[in-house]
Design a protein around this motif. Structure first.
Motif, PDB file in Angstrom:
ATOM      1  N   SER A 230       0.835  -1.194   0.000  1.00 36.40           N
ATOM      2  CA  SER A 230       0.000   0.000   0.000  1.00 36.40           C
ATOM      3  C   SER A 230       0.868   1.241   0.000  1.00 36.40           C
ATOM      4  O   SER A 230       1.774   1.379   0.828  1.00 36.40           O
ATOM      5  CB  SER A 230      -0.926   0.001   1.218  1.00 36.40           C
ATOM      6  OG  SER A 230      -1.812   1.094   1.193  1.00 36.40           O
ATOM      7  N   HIS A 234      -2.173   3.892  -4.206  1.00 30.22           N
ATOM      8  CA  HIS A 234      -2.657   2.635  -4.755  1.00 30.22           C
ATOM      9  C   HIS A 234      -2.373   1.467  -3.814  1.00 30.22           C
ATOM     10  O   HIS A 234      -1.451   1.513  -2.998  1.00 30.22           O
ATOM     11  CB  HIS A 234      -1.997   2.345  -6.109  1.00 30.22           C
ATOM     12  CG  HIS A 234      -2.456   3.242  -7.220  1.00 30.22           C
ATOM     13  ND1 HIS A 234      -2.072   4.562  -7.291  1.00 30.22           N
ATOM     14  CD2 HIS A 234      -3.263   3.013  -8.286  1.00 30.22           C
ATOM     15  CE1 HIS A 234      -2.629   5.117  -8.360  1.00 30.22           C
ATOM     16  NE2 HIS A 234      -3.350   4.189  -8.974  1.00 30.22           N
ATOM     17  N   ILE A 249      -5.187  -1.478  -7.657  1.00 31.71           N
ATOM     18  CA  ILE A 249      -6.414  -0.695  -7.560  1.00 31.71           C
ATOM     19  C   ILE A 249      -6.079   0.648  -6.927  1.00 31.71           C
ATOM     20  O   ILE A 249      -5.226   0.744  -6.049  1.00 31.71           O
ATOM     21  CB  ILE A 249      -7.489  -1.447  -6.733  1.00 31.71           C
ATOM     22  CG1 ILE A 249      -8.845  -0.742  -6.832  1.00 31.71           C
ATOM     23  CG2 ILE A 249      -7.060  -1.633  -5.295  1.00 31.71           C
ATOM     24  CD1 ILE A 249      -9.995  -1.564  -6.240  1.00 31.71           C
ATOM     25  N   GLY A 251      -7.824   4.526  -5.454  1.00 30.41           N
ATOM     26  CA  GLY A 251      -8.809   4.836  -4.430  1.00 30.41           C
ATOM     27  C   GLY A 251      -8.228   5.323  -3.127  1.00 30.41           C
ATOM     28  O   GLY A 251      -8.962   5.505  -2.152  1.00 30.41           O
ATOM     29  N   MET A 286     -10.231   1.540   3.292  1.00 29.53           N
ATOM     30  CA  MET A 286     -10.780   0.940   2.077  1.00 29.53           C
ATOM     31  C   MET A 286     -10.681  -0.578   2.156  1.00 29.53           C
ATOM     32  O   MET A 286      -9.642  -1.120   2.531  1.00 29.53           O
ATOM     33  CB  MET A 286     -10.028   1.445   0.844  1.00 29.53           C
ATOM     34  CG  MET A 286     -10.586   0.922  -0.478  1.00 29.53           C
ATOM     35  SD  MET A 286      -9.825   1.705  -1.932  1.00 29.53           S
ATOM     36  CE  MET A 286      -8.243   0.861  -1.969  1.00 29.53           C
ATOM     37  N   VAL A 288     -11.017  -4.173   0.059  1.00 29.52           N
ATOM     38  CA  VAL A 288     -10.914  -4.718  -1.297  1.00 29.52           C
ATOM     39  C   VAL A 288     -11.029  -6.230  -1.217  1.00 29.52           C
ATOM     40  O   VAL A 288     -10.412  -6.857  -0.351  1.00 29.52           O
ATOM     41  CB  VAL A 288      -9.574  -4.328  -1.943  1.00 29.52           C
ATOM     42  CG1 VAL A 288      -9.386  -5.032  -3.281  1.00 29.52           C
ATOM     43  CG2 VAL A 288      -9.485  -2.815  -2.117  1.00 29.52           C
ATOM     44  N   LYS A 295      -9.581  -7.864  -8.505  1.00 28.86           N
ATOM     45  CA  LYS A 295      -9.838  -7.111  -7.282  1.00 28.86           C
ATOM     46  C   LYS A 295     -11.163  -6.394  -7.422  1.00 28.86           C
ATOM     47  O   LYS A 295     -11.644  -6.148  -8.531  1.00 28.86           O
ATOM     48  CB  LYS A 295      -8.714  -6.117  -6.975  1.00 28.86           C
ATOM     49  CG  LYS A 295      -8.720  -4.859  -7.830  1.00 28.86           C
ATOM     50  CD  LYS A 295      -8.281  -5.110  -9.251  1.00 28.86           C
ATOM     51  CE  LYS A 295      -8.343  -3.830 -10.085  1.00 28.86           C
ATOM     52  NZ  LYS A 295      -8.107  -4.124 -11.526  1.00 28.86           N
ATOM     53  N   GLU A 296     -11.773  -6.077  -6.272  1.00 30.88           N
ATOM     54  CA  GLU A 296     -13.050  -5.369  -6.253  1.00 30.88           C
ATOM     55  C   GLU A 296     -13.115  -4.519  -4.999  1.00 30.88           C
ATOM     56  O   GLU A 296     -12.937  -5.036  -3.891  1.00 30.88           O
ATOM     57  CB  GLU A 296     -14.210  -6.370  -6.266  1.00 30.88           C
ATOM     58  CG  GLU A 296     -15.571  -5.726  -6.115  1.00 30.88           C
ATOM     59  CD  GLU A 296     -16.674  -6.746  -5.876  1.00 30.88           C
ATOM     60  OE1 GLU A 296     -17.840  -6.329  -5.765  1.00 30.88           O
ATOM     61  OE2 GLU A 296     -16.363  -7.952  -5.765  1.00 30.88           O
ATOM     62  N   GLN A 297     -13.325  -3.224  -5.151  1.00 35.17           N
ATOM     63  CA  GLN A 297     -13.489  -2.371  -3.988  1.00 35.17           C
ATOM     64  C   GLN A 297     -14.869  -2.610  -3.394  1.00 35.17           C
ATOM     65  O   GLN A 297     -15.881  -2.501  -4.079  1.00 35.17           O
ATOM     66  CB  GLN A 297     -13.327  -0.905  -4.361  1.00 35.17           C
ATOM     67  CG  GLN A 297     -13.462   0.025  -3.170  1.00 35.17           C
ATOM     68  CD  GLN A 297     -13.202   1.479  -3.514  1.00 35.17           C
ATOM     69  OE1 GLN A 297     -12.276   1.786  -4.246  1.00 35.17           O
ATOM     70  NE2 GLN A 297     -14.033   2.372  -2.996  1.00 35.17           N
ATOM     71  N   TRP A 299     -15.960  -1.289  -0.031  1.00 37.35           N
ATOM     72  CA  TRP A 299     -16.474  -0.113   0.669  1.00 37.35           C
ATOM     73  C   TRP A 299     -15.334   0.761   1.144  1.00 37.35           C
ATOM     74  O   TRP A 299     -14.178   0.329   1.179  1.00 37.35           O
ATOM     75  CB  TRP A 299     -17.359  -0.507   1.851  1.00 37.35           C
ATOM     76  CG  TRP A 299     -16.798  -1.531   2.801  1.00 37.35           C
ATOM     77  CD1 TRP A 299     -17.072  -2.870   2.820  1.00 37.35           C
ATOM     78  CD2 TRP A 299     -15.866  -1.310   3.890  1.00 37.35           C
ATOM     79  NE1 TRP A 299     -16.380  -3.492   3.833  1.00 37.35           N
ATOM     80  CE2 TRP A 299     -15.629  -2.561   4.507  1.00 37.35           C
ATOM     81  CE3 TRP A 299     -15.224  -0.182   4.386  1.00 37.35           C
ATOM     82  CZ2 TRP A 299     -14.780  -2.724   5.597  1.00 37.35           C
ATOM     83  CZ3 TRP A 299     -14.360  -0.329   5.477  1.00 37.35           C
ATOM     84  CH2 TRP A 299     -14.153  -1.592   6.066  1.00 37.35           C
ATOM     85  N   THR A 300     -15.665   1.994   1.498  1.00 33.53           N
ATOM     86  CA  THR A 300     -14.736   2.892   2.175  1.00 33.53           C
ATOM     87  C   THR A 300     -15.439   3.459   3.400  1.00 33.53           C
ATOM     88  O   THR A 300     -16.666   3.594   3.427  1.00 33.53           O
ATOM     89  CB  THR A 300     -14.256   4.043   1.278  1.00 33.53           C
ATOM     90  OG1 THR A 300     -15.380   4.845   0.905  1.00 33.53           O
ATOM     91  CG2 THR A 300     -13.558   3.526   0.041  1.00 33.53           C
TER      92      THR A 300
END
Length: 416
Positions: A230, A234, A249, A251, A286, A288, A295-297, A299-300
């Motif tokens: 991280s 990204h 990803i 975000g 975040m 993932v 990968k799929e986000q 929630w935040t």
């Protein structure tokens, strides 16, 4: 997903040459901040549940590492000497104090070159320092090999010094160097120190957002180990064997110019949590979901998001601690808060750890609040040392180990 994540969040992964009760590196087994230990101390203080305490020479923000009956720590002395220390966990006796180099580069006033935490197994330990020095020692303190990553791959050019810790996996030391020079992820042969692979890492972040003080973590996704990194706005994953980037990803951008990443990511099964810079309380957590190469986000969550402390996933929930002392328990599926509570009035830089059905939250004054690891808030204990600290707790063999600016403490029974 919840049952899958819950089961994996409770596991402590066994590593070759290690006891399940060891704490072999930054944030313990698999770098997730979780121990399988039970019957741990709940309360402590002067004369209460203190097995021993010693005063290490010099200063440092690195966390204790425990393998069997040895505890390892790094320190830097006033003459800039870089040292690795070994203590006997039975009584706190100093077994050796090995000088491995010297030097100093620009850092934040709070830290020095002895900020990264060592990685260790039953035969060797590996220490990384803020100058770029990387050294392998045997358990008697003898240097096996050493090298200078700053000379080999370019000076470490972060605004506030180097904080990332190495991860030991499958005979490799894995490091993520993210800074205002060319950033990269590196695998080094743990036995020889030779480079095995190097993958450039530049996602186009600007200015201070290029800097990251976080450490990589390991995740097991679809039966395959991924190295999760991280920083630079990204989150991405690498194959530890080859250095191939598996997915990336975005975000993690933030609405302020100080987008550097400090908090380390964590994982449970295919769920990965990371933190965007919470400077001035304007960051976010975040979540993932990582597939094999996807990968799929999910929630935040922006309220009570940390800046420095790393999150911990335990008992099927995510727990975070903001730098101003506010903590929260988040739902892993939605990111919604089950509870949010102020635990400290003082500043916090330390990552929480989990064990024995509890979360151990530590403030920057070495004061520890113990909370039940549940979606309903329950305060179990409050313990105070009132001594500055930046080091995360370590849990091993029935004890909790804390490093403050004044002392190294073994909390638990003397008869171990």
């Amino acid at each position: 997903m919840k049952a899958h994540v819950l089961g994996l969040a409770l596991l402590t992964i066994s590593l070759p040459g290690l006891s399940a009760a060891d704490w072999p590196g930054w944030r313990g087994p698999q770098t997730h901040g979780i121990s399988s230990e039970r019957n741990l101390p709940l309360t402590w203080g002067p004369g209460t549940n203190l097995a021993w305490q010693v005063e290490p020479p010099g200063k440092g923000a690195s966390s204790p590492v425990i393998i069997g009956d040895r505890l390892y720590l790094t320190t830097q002395q006033d003459d800039d000497a870089l040292r690795v220390l070994a203590y006997d966990t039975a009584n706190g006796a100093l077994r050796w104090n090995q000088s491995v180099g010297s030097g100093r580069v620009k850092t934040h006033d709070l830290i020095n070159m002895a900020t990264p935490t060592v990685a260790a197994n039953a035969q060797h330990l590996w220490a990384f320092f803020g100058t770029g020095l990387l050294v392998c020692l045997d358990t008697d303190g003898k240097t096996v090999w050493q090298r200078d990553l700053a000379k080999d791959h370019g000076a470490l050019n972060t605004m506030w010094g180097t904080g990332t810790s190495p991860v030991l996996h499958d005979g490799k030391l894995l490091l993520a160097i993210m800074h205002q020079g060319p950033s990269y992820v590196l695998a080094v042969d743990a036995a020889t120190g030779a480079d095995l692979w190097k993958t450039p890492r530049d996602h186009g972040a600007k200015d201070e957002a290029k800097d990251s003080y976080s450490s990589p973590t390991l995740a097991t996704v679809d039966g395959r180990t991924q190295l999760i990194v991280s920083g630079g706005d990204h989150l991405d994953a690498y194959d530890p064997a080859t250095g191939e980037r598996l997915w990336v990803i975005g975000g993690l951008e933030v609405p302020h110019p100080y987008g550097r990443t400090i908090s380390s990511p964590t994982a449970a099964g295919d769920l990965v949590l990371t933190v965007a810079s919470g400077f001035q309380n304007r960051g976010h957590v975040m979540a993932v979901r990582a597939g094999g190469n996807t990968k799929e986000q999910l929630w935040t969550s922006s309220r009570y998001s940390p800046d420095c402390p790393s999150p911990v996933i335990y008992n099927g929930y995510a727990f975070t601690l903001r730098d101003d002392g506010n903590a929260q328990c988040l739902d892993l599926r939605t990111g919604e808060a089950h509870w949010q509570e102020r635990l400290f009035s003082e500043n916090v830089k330390v990552s929480p750890v989990a064990a024995d059905g509890r979360i151990y939250f530590l403030s920057g004054r070495g004061n520890c609040v113990v909370v039940k690891a549940d979606k309903t808030f329950e305060l179990l204990a409050r313990n105070e040392f009132n001594e500055d600290t930046l080091a995360a707790p370590a849990i091993a063999h029935g004890r909790i180990y804390l490093r403050t600016s004044k002392a190294l403490y073994a909390i638990g029974s003397r008869n171990q």
